[in-house]
Design an enzyme around this catalytic site. Structure first.
Site, PDB file in Angstrom:
ATOM      1  N   TRP A  83      32.996  13.017 -21.424  1.00  0.00           N
ATOM      2  CA  TRP A  83      32.023  14.280 -21.964  1.00  0.00           C
ATOM      3  C   TRP A  83      31.380  15.276 -20.730  1.00  0.00           C
ATOM      4  O   TRP A  83      31.133  14.449 -20.019  1.00  0.00           O
ATOM      5  CB  TRP A  83      31.131  13.681 -23.108  1.00  0.00           C
TER       6      TRP A  83
ATOM      7  N   LYS B  92      26.621  13.827 -35.782  1.00  0.00           N
ATOM      8  CA  LYS B  92      28.252  14.033 -36.503  1.00  0.00           C
ATOM      9  C   LYS B  92      28.234  13.299 -37.882  1.00  0.00           C
ATOM     10  O   LYS B  92      28.669  13.858 -38.907  1.00  0.00           O
ATOM     11  CB  LYS B  92      29.297  13.696 -35.582  1.00  0.00           C
TER      12      LYS B  92
ATOM     13  N   ALA C 133      28.930   8.123 -30.427  1.00  0.00           N
ATOM     14  CA  ALA C 133      28.390   9.440 -30.854  1.00  0.00           C
ATOM     15  C   ALA C 133      29.289   9.862 -32.247  1.00  0.00           C
ATOM     16  O   ALA C 133      28.515  10.660 -32.912  1.00  0.00           O
ATOM     17  CB  ALA C 133      28.405  10.561 -30.058  1.00  0.00           C
TER      18      ALA C 133
ATOM     19  N   ASP D 193      28.203   4.903 -25.271  1.00  0.00           N
ATOM     20  CA  ASP D 193      28.031   6.111 -25.892  1.00  0.00           C
ATOM     21  C   ASP D 193      28.520   5.988 -27.384  1.00  0.00           C
ATOM     22  O   ASP D 193      29.685   6.282 -27.231  1.00  0.00           O
ATOM     23  CB  ASP D 193      28.251   7.569 -25.197  1.00  0.00           C
TER      24      ASP D 193
END
Length: 392
Positions: A132, A248, A215, A213
């Protein structure tokens, strides 16, 4: 009047590429243009919807919330505790896990890196490339050195497992390994459970700290399946960090809802780490925003709303899977799409091809070749495939 002219001493910063892409797409008059750039979920009507479970919780919150006073630097503890079994499982070692609510997953990443820099300023963080785009600037802002290894060979869309193993085998004990928990952004190429176990063994043997991470939980193979990597690492590694985002999987993008979870070797060190997390949070944002976390908490506290939320999330996941399968069915060279997970894949395209797709065919994507699968709908799959073929 004297002035130090502070602002004239600043260097002009480049514009964000995705923000620039938004403007270009908006200015394009073509009716059949396709937006695969910005990384937000879209339904088949092109909207980023508000979940019905969220609307229901918000209505209840408006009626029942007694105050708008501060929640404290740790944020909404009920929200944090509600997420814990979803991430770590029902048998999570809760006495060894601490953490707090953060402003989005980005806030969790920043806080985690600050804590790591406070504990070991000499550590290097290792990450598979590409990653990212915001990971490197967040870590560099706290002064940690970065080392990268290939995550994927875009020409074959195969994971670079051997390169990763070699990089981690050569890492210094005390170094950090940043990992995408599921639905890798920007490639969609995730590790299997066997590969997660191998990574966990390497981290444990080498004394490396995993920073995961997470997400997009729920948008890959499902809520439980997408947590497999975290749970494997937590069983094998005595210490780790997890930066979590609800943007999300709850559709709470603009509410900035996240959390940072820390696993320690024992309860005493967990408590010590928590004092540092709270002091860092106090210095960064003092108190986190409450509304989105309170909404997520109310959903997780209600069996009825949790069931609605899970159905909505599964519907999103199935739509993304259907678009991946549709692309693979139309074009055999895109068969790798069905092996990848979540909203993103990165195509092996030249900058010239990406420009041609945009200017000639009205297909907008990031300059890296990353596409947002949720920007596609059944009606434009064939158009997209034809555009790719023409630009190749």
């Amino acid at each position: 009047m004297k002035t130090f002219a502070y602002w004239s001493r600043l260097d002009e910063q480049p514009a964000d590429g995705l923000l620039k892409l938004i403007g270009m797409f908006a200015a394009d008059p073509r009716d059949d243009k396709i937006d695969l750039g910005v990384g937000v979920y879209k339904d088949e009507g092109g909207a980023t919807p508000v979940f019905e479970s969220v609307k229901s919780a918000e209505r209840q919150l408006v009626e029942s919330q007694p105050t708008k006073s501060y929640v404290g630097p740790e944020g909404d503890i009920g929200f944090f505790r509600g997420l814990l079994p979803i991430i770590f499982g029902a048998d999570a070692p809760t006495q060894r896990i601490v953490g707090l609510q953060t402003p989005g997953g980005t806030g969790a990443l920043r806080l985690g890196f600050e804590l790591l820099a406070r504990a070991n300023k000499e550590a290097t963080w290792h990450v598979g490339a590409p990653t990212w785009a915001n990971h490197p600037p967040i870590a560099s802002a706290v002064g940690l050195k970065m080392a990268s290894y290939p995550h994927i060979d875009l020409s074959t869309q195969a994971l670079c497992i051997d390169e990763m193993k070699a990089a981690l085998a050569a890492a210094t004990p005390g170094d950090i390994v940043l990992l995408h928990g599921c639905c890798h952004n920007p490639t969609g190429a995730d590790y299997s459970e066997a590969e997660w176990a191998m990574i966990a063994e390497l981290c444990a043997e080498r004394g490396l700290l995993p920073f995961i991470d997470l997400a997009y939980q729920g948008l890959g193979d499902g809520l439980e399946q997408d947590a497999a990597g975290v749970r494997i690492m937590a069983r094998k590694c005595p210490e780790l960090l997890v930066a979590y985002s609800c943007d999300k999987n709850f559709g709470l993008y603009r509410e900035r809802v996240g959390a940072l979870f820390l696993l320690a070797g024992d309860a005493e060190n967990a408590a010590l780490a928590q004092t540092n997390l709270l002091s860092l949070a106090r210095a960064n944002w003092s108190m986190p925003p409450d509304h989105g976390a309170a909404v997520a908490r109310m959903i997780l506290e209600s069996d009825e709303l949790t069931a609605v939320w899970k159905r909505e999330l599964e519907g999103m996941r199935q739509r993304i899977v259907a678009m991946r399968e549709g692309l693979a069915a139309l074009e055999p060279s895109l068969a790798f799409m069905t092996r990848q997970k979540g909203m993103f894949s990165t195509l092996h395209l030249t900058p010239e091809q990406i420009v041609a797709l945009r200017e000639v065919h009205g297909v907008y994507m990031a300059g890296s070749g990353r596409i947002n699968i949720a920007g596609l709908v059944p009606a434009n799959l064939s158009q997209f495939v034809r555009a790719l073929s023409a630009a190749s």
